[in-house]
Enzyme design. Structure first.
Site, PDB file in Angstrom:
ATOM      1  N   TYR A 182     -11.871   6.836 -14.719  1.00  0.00           N
ATOM      2  CA  TYR A 182     -12.057   5.487 -13.773  1.00  0.00           C
ATOM      3  C   TYR A 182     -12.709   4.554 -14.852  1.00  0.00           C
ATOM      4  CZ  TYR A 182     -13.529   2.683  -9.787  1.00  0.00           C
ATOM      5  OH  TYR A 182     -13.481   1.530  -8.876  1.00  0.00           O
ATOM      6  N   ASP A 237       0.893  -1.109   0.025  1.00  0.00           N
ATOM      7  CA  ASP A 237      -0.068   0.185   0.085  1.00  0.00           C
ATOM      8  C   ASP A 237       1.017   1.423  -0.160  1.00  0.00           C
ATOM      9  OD1 ASP A 237      -2.025   1.783   0.866  1.00  0.00           O
ATOM     10  OD2 ASP A 237      -3.319   0.132   0.755  1.00  0.00           O
ATOM     11  N   ASN A 284      -5.360  -4.844  -6.497  1.00  0.00           N
ATOM     12  CA  ASN A 284      -6.772  -4.351  -5.723  1.00  0.00           C
ATOM     13  C   ASN A 284      -6.493  -2.789  -5.908  1.00  0.00           C
ATOM     14  OD1 ASN A 284      -8.921  -3.885  -3.916  1.00  0.00           O
ATOM     15  ND2 ASN A 284      -7.197  -3.359  -2.556  1.00  0.00           N
ATOM     16  N   THR A 309     -16.645   1.422   1.380  1.00  0.00           N
ATOM     17  CA  THR A 309     -15.091   1.350   1.936  1.00  0.00           C
ATOM     18  C   THR A 309     -14.901   3.129   2.107  1.00  0.00           C
ATOM     19  OG1 THR A 309     -14.310   1.725  -0.394  1.00  0.00           O
ATOM     20  CG2 THR A 309     -14.560  -0.544   0.196  1.00  0.00           C
TER      21      THR A 309
HETATM   22  P1  NAP Z   1     -10.048   2.298  -0.567  1.00  0.00           P
HETATM   23  O1  NAP Z   1     -10.700   1.783   0.852  1.00  0.00           O
HETATM   24  O2  NAP Z   1      -9.479   3.395  -0.719  1.00  0.00           O
HETATM   25  O3  NAP Z   1      -8.432   1.169  -0.214  1.00  0.00           O
HETATM   26  C1  NAP Z   1      -7.519   1.170  -1.385  1.00  0.00           C
HETATM   27  C2  NAP Z   1      -6.177   1.285  -0.578  1.00  0.00           C
HETATM   28  O4  NAP Z   1      -5.347   1.304  -1.978  1.00  0.00           O
HETATM   29  C3  NAP Z   1      -5.875   2.673   0.176  1.00  0.00           C
HETATM   30  O5  NAP Z   1      -4.943   2.184   1.371  1.00  0.00           O
HETATM   31  C4  NAP Z   1      -5.055   3.535  -0.702  1.00  0.00           C
HETATM   32  O6  NAP Z   1      -4.349   4.288  -0.060  1.00  0.00           O
HETATM   33  C5  NAP Z   1      -4.262   2.348  -1.563  1.00  0.00           C
HETATM   34  N1  NAP Z   1      -3.918   3.283  -2.659  1.00  0.00           N
HETATM   35  C6  NAP Z   1      -4.219   4.139  -3.578  1.00  0.00           C
HETATM   36  N2  NAP Z   1      -3.322   4.259  -4.436  1.00  0.00           N
HETATM   37  C7  NAP Z   1      -2.390   3.545  -4.262  1.00  0.00           C
HETATM   38  C8  NAP Z   1      -1.168   3.253  -5.149  1.00  0.00           C
HETATM   39  N3  NAP Z   1      -0.879   3.925  -6.152  1.00  0.00           N
HETATM   40  N4  NAP Z   1      -0.472   2.085  -4.693  1.00  0.00           N
HETATM   41  C9  NAP Z   1      -0.691   1.360  -3.850  1.00  0.00           C
HETATM   42  N5  NAP Z   1      -1.813   1.741  -2.950  1.00  0.00           N
HETATM   43  C10 NAP Z   1      -2.536   2.782  -3.431  1.00  0.00           C
HETATM   44  O7  NAP Z   1     -10.451   1.464  -1.839  1.00  0.00           O
HETATM   45  P2  NAP Z   1     -11.274   0.347  -2.146  1.00  0.00           P
HETATM   46  O8  NAP Z   1     -12.830   0.959  -2.154  1.00  0.00           O
HETATM   47  O9  NAP Z   1     -11.238  -0.761  -1.139  1.00  0.00           O
HETATM   48  O10 NAP Z   1     -11.089  -0.019  -3.439  1.00  0.00           O
HETATM   49  C11 NAP Z   1     -10.194  -0.901  -3.766  1.00  0.00           C
HETATM   50  C12 NAP Z   1     -10.052  -1.531  -5.254  1.00  0.00           C
HETATM   51  O11 NAP Z   1     -11.627  -1.659  -5.366  1.00  0.00           O
HETATM   52  C13 NAP Z   1      -9.635  -0.060  -6.094  1.00  0.00           C
HETATM   53  O12 NAP Z   1      -9.224  -0.913  -7.321  1.00  0.00           O
HETATM   54  C14 NAP Z   1     -11.435   0.276  -6.509  1.00  0.00           C
HETATM   55  O13 NAP Z   1     -11.318   1.069  -7.945  1.00  0.00           O
HETATM   56  C15 NAP Z   1     -12.018  -0.920  -6.578  1.00  0.00           C
HETATM   57  N6  NAP Z   1     -13.586  -0.825  -6.464  1.00  0.00           N
HETATM   58  C16 NAP Z   1     -14.161  -0.316  -5.473  1.00  0.00           C
HETATM   59  C17 NAP Z   1     -15.433  -0.162  -5.529  1.00  0.00           C
HETATM   60  C18 NAP Z   1     -16.091   0.684  -4.107  1.00  0.00           C
HETATM   61  O14 NAP Z   1     -17.324   1.036  -4.390  1.00  0.00           O
HETATM   62  N7  NAP Z   1     -15.518   0.871  -3.189  1.00  0.00           N
HETATM   63  C19 NAP Z   1     -16.315  -0.409  -6.540  1.00  0.00           C
HETATM   64  C20 NAP Z   1     -15.515  -1.240  -7.486  1.00  0.00           C
HETATM   65  C21 NAP Z   1     -14.300  -1.514  -7.766  1.00  0.00           C
HETATM   66  P3  NAP Z   1      -4.761   5.656   0.432  1.00  0.00           P
HETATM   67  O15 NAP Z   1      -5.893   5.641   1.332  1.00  0.00           O
HETATM   68  O16 NAP Z   1      -3.654   6.385   1.184  1.00  0.00           O
HETATM   69  O17 NAP Z   1      -5.228   6.289  -1.016  1.00  0.00           O
END
Ligand code: NAP
Length: 250
Positions: free
Chosen positions: A156, A37, A90, A191
């Site tokens: 996105y 991360d 992810n 999230t």
């Molecule tokens: P999240 O809670 O923001 O978790 C993502 C994690 O990745 C955070 O710890 C973030 O750190 C870290 N991150 C961001 N940029 C990064 C980078 N360049 N390198 C390494 N780590 C990085 O998001 P999430 O909702 O769990 O999303 C995870 C995945 O699921 C993503 O690919 C997202 O597009 C996908 N997704 C999410 C949803 C949704 O509704 N939540 C729906 C469909 C798909 P920081 O907090 O410091 O940025």
């Protein structure tokens, strides 16, 4: 049940949300974990949590949008655990909200860099490591927005459609060599990615777009990732699976 016993898995973006839930479920299933991360604090917190569940694990602070960091992640994984068998790409970000004709160039570059190039960089180094290990499984986290558009979110949407295409290509190239590659498409999941960027009113609106009538939970996404990463999915490759409360049925 230990579906991933004696396997080593890389999970990117493991310090929060969906990645955190995947890490915890993998830990319960016997996996050695390489958590990565950009967020050191979140990464260390999840590292402790998976260790508390009995998993052998390391945390590597790394930017998924950097090719060099992805190479380093695989190197650290091999140094700690010799082989890499599973990878979950992810890490992802949301980006600016604006129509295409006004979309900030900087945000476009950043979102494509992390959400699409990041998945390519990951697989670019994970696949040779898995070949060395004799095979493996990769799960790329796309989105429902890897199948349909969503106003104000072109970077996105483009990145996530790209992840689905990239997944199919990697599967064509490596399925016969023992590496299964699949993508999943979560609907809107509760999230920090959503909570910290959207007002409650918009969250309620988003919930209403899912026929099931609510947002998803990260644990519900992790269950699908576990199955795809495990031998239970031994004939599944090059596929895209929604986990979306029916969103794509509309
Ligand atoms: P999240 O809670 O923001 O978790 C993502 C994690 O990745 C955070 O710890 C973030 O750190 C870290 N991150 C961001 N940029 C990064 C980078 N360049 N390198 C390494 N780590 C990085 O998001 P999430 O909702 O769990 O999303 C995870 C995945 O699921 C993503 O690919 C997202 O597009 C996908 N997704 C999410 C949803 C949704 O509704 N939540 C729906 C469909 C798909 P920081 O907090 O410091 O940025």
């Amino acid at each position: 049940m230990s579906l991933l016993k004696d396997k080593t898995a890389i999970v990117t973006g493991a310090g929060s949300g969906i990645g955190e839930s995947i890490a915890l479920l993998f830990a319960e299933n016997g996996t050695r974990l390489v958590l990565t991360d950009v967020d050191e604090e979140g990464g260390q917190r999840v590292l402790q949590a998976v260790k508390d569940k009995g998993a052998e694990a390391i945390f590597v602070k790394a930017d998924s949008g950097s090719a060099e960091d992805n190479e380093r992640i695989v190197g650290e994984a091999q140094k700690a655990f010799a082989d890499v068998h599973i990878a979950v790409n992810n890490a992802g970000i949301g980006g600016a909200q604006a129509p295409v004709g006004e979309y900030p160039i900087e945000s476009w570059d950043k979102v494509i860099g992390v959400n699409l190039s990041g998945v390519f960089y990951g697989m670019r180094y994970q696949i040779p490591a898995m070949q060395k290990a004799g095979g493996g499984a990769i799960v790329n986290i796309a989105s429902i927005l890897g199948q349909v558009g969503f106003e104000q979110s072109s970077a996105y949407v483009a990145a996530k459609h790209g992840v689905v295409g990239l997944t199919k290509n990697a599967a064509l190239e490596y399925s016969s060599k023992g590496i299964r590659v699949n993508a999943i498409g979560p609907g809107f999941i509760k999230t920090p990615l959503l909570d910290e960027n959207l007002p409650q009113e918009q969250l309620n609106q988003l919930a209403g777009l899912h026929p099931i009538g609510r947002l998803g939970k990260p644990e519900e996404v992790a269950e699908l990732v576990l199955w795809l990463a495990s031998e239970k999915a031994s004939f599944v490759c090059g596929s895209y699976y929604p986990v979306d409360g029916g969103y794509l049925s509309r």
